[in-house]
Design an enzyme around this catalytic site. Structure first.
Site, PDB file in Angstrom:
ATOM      1  CE1 TYR A  55      -3.078  -3.200   0.192  1.00 55.57           C
ATOM      2  CE2 TYR A  55      -3.667  -2.223   2.484  1.00 55.57           C
ATOM      3  CZ  TYR A  55      -3.788  -3.064   1.356  1.00 55.57           C
ATOM      4  OH  TYR A  55      -4.726  -4.183   1.284  1.00 55.57           O
ATOM      5  CB  SER A 153      -5.642 -11.766   0.656  1.00 59.19           C
ATOM      6  OG  SER A 153      -6.315 -10.750   0.155  1.00 59.19           O
ATOM      7  NE  ARG A 229     -11.890   4.511  -2.791  1.00 52.92           N
ATOM      8  CZ  ARG A 229     -11.975   3.456  -1.913  1.00 52.92           C
ATOM      9  NH1 ARG A 229     -12.290   2.383  -2.024  1.00 52.92           N
ATOM     10  NH2 ARG A 229     -11.401   3.815  -0.593  1.00 52.92           N
ATOM     11  CD  GLU A 295     -23.156   8.916  11.460  1.00 51.55           C
ATOM     12  OE1 GLU A 295     -24.119   8.343  11.131  1.00 51.55           O
ATOM     13  OE2 GLU A 295     -23.009   9.657  12.505  1.00 51.55           O
ATOM     14  CG  ASN A 296     -18.663   3.540   8.121  1.00 56.81           C
ATOM     15  OD1 ASN A 296     -19.775   3.786   7.494  1.00 56.81           O
ATOM     16  ND2 ASN A 296     -17.527   3.876   7.629  1.00 56.81           N
TER      17      ASN A 296
END
Length: 337
Positions: A55, A153, A229, A295-296
């Site tokens: 990343y 993954s 995004r 919020e999530n």
């Protein structure tokens, strides 16, 4: 506040919402904001953090390590991954060879400012390295105390079974599969989940909002929201582009009423849906602002009835991706150099 779930057939508990920094830290989000997001995650009870060496070409791990500096290490679960190219991307700077794995874990630990990670994951399956070599390297890392558990993954069902067999022979804790999973993207339901249930693995799910499509903020025929995004030229726009079809956006807007009747927002509905699925231990969320996390986390209290689940399937049926072959497409067949 979040609850906690066991990861695979192990004694390790993780927060059911996991804070991840793919496409955010050292990319879309400034470091100061990233640190504020990590603090908010901790404040609402998130103790599990997911990253990867690839990343932002290792920079995301550095940001996370800095943000967690000073926190009680025993109260955190830190996950990272190895496979994709890092650094100058030389011939041995990618894949799951023993050389790359052993060098990568040391580099990740240094960037994360920790002596060990709780979960070390094979970011993809490596077709060019014998699986025995990969699993033996992971076993040595576990025995050296540099990783407590091993995961993968986007491996397919057969690969998971093969890895689990070797892990059992090597006596190392093989506990998770990190896979893309959402209302719209469900390839793991045909084989992968069953293989994980058989072998004692749980799902760690990423992109539960389908790159943000399931938030409902992208409306057909309307201008893209500023700062979203879909407007990110550093990679976010490319990731979301497959979902930007008119029919998809229209059907997703139909979920707005379902969410209202369930007493939650559209993002909370999407997260609650993944949390309700079998074999799911954790759902990975990202954030560009701390308020999104606040919020999530409310999704953890949302309980979806069978009627609501059926309505979701009915609304989205024709655009749901279910083909298990898409999992195979996530693993490059040759090294990316």
């Amino acid at each position: 506040m979040v609850a906690y779930r066991y990861l695979g057939n192990s004694g390790l508990k993780i927060s059911e919402l996991v804070y991840g920094n793919w496409l955010t830290h050292a990319s879309q989000v400034e470091d100061k904001t990233a640190e504020r997001c990590v603090r908010m995650a901790l404040d609402v009870g998130i103790t599990s953090f997911d990253t990867a060496d690839t990343y932002a070409n290792t920079a995301a791990e550095k940001v996370l390590g800095k943000a967690l500096k000073g926190k009680r290490r025993e109260s955190l679960e830190i996950f990272t991954k190895v496979y994709f190219p890092t650094g100058p991307q030389g011939p041995n700077d990618t894949g799951l060879s023993r050389k790359h794995i052993m060098e990568s874990i040391d580099a990740s630990l240094k960037r994360l400012r920790t002596d060990y990670v709780d979960l070390y994951q094979a970011h993809r399956f490596d077709f060019e390295t014998p699986l025995e070599e990969t699993m033996l390297a992971f076993a040595d890392i576990v025995r050296q105390g540099k990783a407590l558990y091993i995961g993968v993954s986007e491996w397919n069902a057969d690969q998971i079974r093969q890895g689990a067999k070797l892990a059992q022979e090597l006596r190392i804790p093989f506990v998770s599969n990190q896979a893309e999973y959402s209302m719209l993207w469900r390839p793991i339901e045909s084989g992968v989940v069953q293989a994980c249930e058989e072998t004692g693995l749980s799902q760690l799910c990423f992109s539960p909002l389908a790159q943000g499509i399931l938030t409902g903020k992208y409306r057909p025929g309307k201008k893209l929201p500023a700062g979203s995004r879909a407007t990110d030229t550093l990679g976010g726009a490319d990731m979301i582009e497959p979902w930007m079809k008119k029919d998809t956006l229209q059907r997703v807007q139909g979920l707005r009423r379902v969410a209202e009747e369930a007493g939650c927002s559209m993002p909370q509905l999407a997260l609650a849906w993944v949390l309700s699925r079998p074999n799911v231990a954790g759902v990975i969320i990202g954030a560009s602002q701390p308020e999104q996390i606040k919020e999530n986390v409310k999704a953890c209290k949302v309980k979806l009835s069978e009627d609501v689940l059926e309505r979701i399937d009915s609304l989205l049926d024709e655009i749901i991706v279910r083909d298990p072959s898409f999992t195979d497409e996530r693993s490059p067949k040759t090294r990316l150099t």
